[in-house]
Design an enzyme around this catalytic site. Structure first.
Site, PDB file in Angstrom:
ATOM      1  CE1 TYR A 121     -27.425  -0.644  27.870  1.00 15.87           C
ATOM      2  CE2 TYR A 121     -25.990  -1.433  29.616  1.00 15.87           C
ATOM      3  CZ  TYR A 121     -26.964  -0.571  29.176  1.00 15.87           C
ATOM      4  OH  TYR A 121     -27.489   0.368  30.018  1.00 15.87           O
ATOM      5  NE  ARG A 135     -18.267   1.560  23.550  1.00 16.60           N
ATOM      6  CZ  ARG A 135     -17.384   2.389  24.030  1.00 16.60           C
ATOM      7  NH1 ARG A 135     -17.461   3.673  23.707  1.00 16.60           N
ATOM      8  NH2 ARG A 135     -16.435   1.981  24.830  1.00 16.60           N
ATOM      9  CG  ASN A 144     -37.790   2.416  25.604  1.00 17.97           C
ATOM     10  OD1 ASN A 144     -38.767   2.493  24.868  1.00 17.97           O
ATOM     11  ND2 ASN A 144     -37.752   1.599  26.649  1.00 17.97           N
ATOM     12  CB  CYS A 152     -34.874   0.555  28.504  1.00 14.04           C
ATOM     13  SG  CYS A 152     -35.748   1.942  29.235  1.00 14.04           S
ATOM     14  CG  HIS A 153     -36.719  -1.376  34.121  1.00 15.91           C
ATOM     15  ND1 HIS A 153     -37.805  -1.155  33.287  1.00 15.91           N
ATOM     16  CD2 HIS A 153     -37.031  -2.463  34.876  1.00 15.91           C
ATOM     17  CE1 HIS A 153     -38.735  -2.067  33.539  1.00 15.91           C
ATOM     18  NE2 HIS A 153     -38.286  -2.869  34.494  1.00 15.91           N
ATOM     19  CD  GLU A 182     -39.386  -5.719  36.305  1.00 18.06           C
ATOM     20  OE1 GLU A 182     -38.552  -6.507  35.800  1.00 18.06           O
ATOM     21  OE2 GLU A 182     -40.003  -4.870  35.634  1.00 18.06           O
TER      22      GLU A 182
END
Length: 190
Positions: A121, A135, A144, A152-153, A182
Site C-alpha cells: 500500500y 491508508r 475498486n 487490487c488483489h 498467479e
C-alpha cells in the site's frame, strides 16, 4: 418525460462462471465498467440497480452492438485468465465509477503491477506521488469497481501480510485464490 429522439444509454451485462465463483461483468460504450464477485441473483440485481442509478443507464443482458462486443471480449479474457492462458488484460475500461485519487491509484495499479507480482500500500502511494497516503490507497482498493481486471488483489501490507480486500473479510478467500493462481501464494490445501 424522456425525449423519444434521445438514445437511452445502456450497460451490457452478463455473469461469467469462474474458479472464484460467478462474476458480474458490465460494460458501457466506453468499455468494461464494473466487475462484481459472488454474483448470485440477489447480488446481481442489487449491483445492476446501483450501476443504473450511478450511470443513468439501462442494464441490458448481453445485447448486440459495440457494448455487447466489448462485453464478449471481457468474458473471453476473464475465462482465459482463469484458464491460465492470460497474464495481462487488454480491455478498454470505463473509469466512470472512480475519480480523483482513487482513479489515479487504480490506473497505476492496472498498468504498473504485472501478473505474479505484488506491491505494498505504501509503495503504491509513493508511486502516485502521495507517500503519506497508504491508508487512502487501501480505501481506493476497497472501492475498486473492476477487481481482477484492475488487480487490487496484488496489493499487500508492507510487512507482507495479505491485507484487506473489497467486500471485507468474507472476500479474503478470493484474494488468496487469485494470488495463488498467479504464483504469489501456495495453493490452498482445502
Amino acid at each position: 418525460m424522456t425525449n423519444p429522439e434521445t438514445p437511452t444509454r445502456t450497460v451490457a451485462w452478463t455473469v461469467a462462471d469462474t474458479a472464484v465463483g460467478p462474476l458480474l461483468l458490465a460494460a458501457t460504450e466506453k468499455g468494461l465498467v464494473h466487475v462484481v464477485f459472488r454474483a448470485d441473483e440477489a447480488t446481481t440485481t442489487a449491483a445492476l440497480e446501483r450501476l443504473a442509478s450511478r450511470l443513468g443507464a439501462t442494464p441490458e443482458h448481453l445485447p448486440g452492438g459495440p457494448a455487447g462486443d466489448r462485453l464478449r471480449e471481457a468474458v473471453e479474457q476473464v475465462e482465459a485468465y482463469f484458464g491460465g492462458t492470460l497474464r495481462a488484460f487488454t480491455l478498454e475500461l470505463d473509469w466512470s465509477l472512480s475519480a480523483g485519487f482513487h482513479r489515479t491509484v487504480l490506473r497505476e495499479l492496472a498498468g504498473g503491477v504485472p501478473f505474479g507480482s505484488v506491491v505494498g500500500y505504501q509503495d503504491l502511494a509513493t508511486r502516485v506521488g502521495e507517500p503519506g497516503a497508504a491508508r487512502a490507497v487501501g480505501v481506493a482498493m476497497g472501492s475498486n469497481p473492476l477487481p481482477v481486471v484492475v488487480p487490487c488483489h496484488r496489493v499487500l501490507e508492507s510487512d507482507g501480510g495479505i491485507g484487506g480486500f473489497g467486500g471485507g473479510l468474507r472476500m479474503l478467500d478470493i484474494k488468496r485464490s487469485l494470488l495463488a493462481r498467479e504464483g504469489v501464494l501456495p495453493e490452498p490445501l482445502f
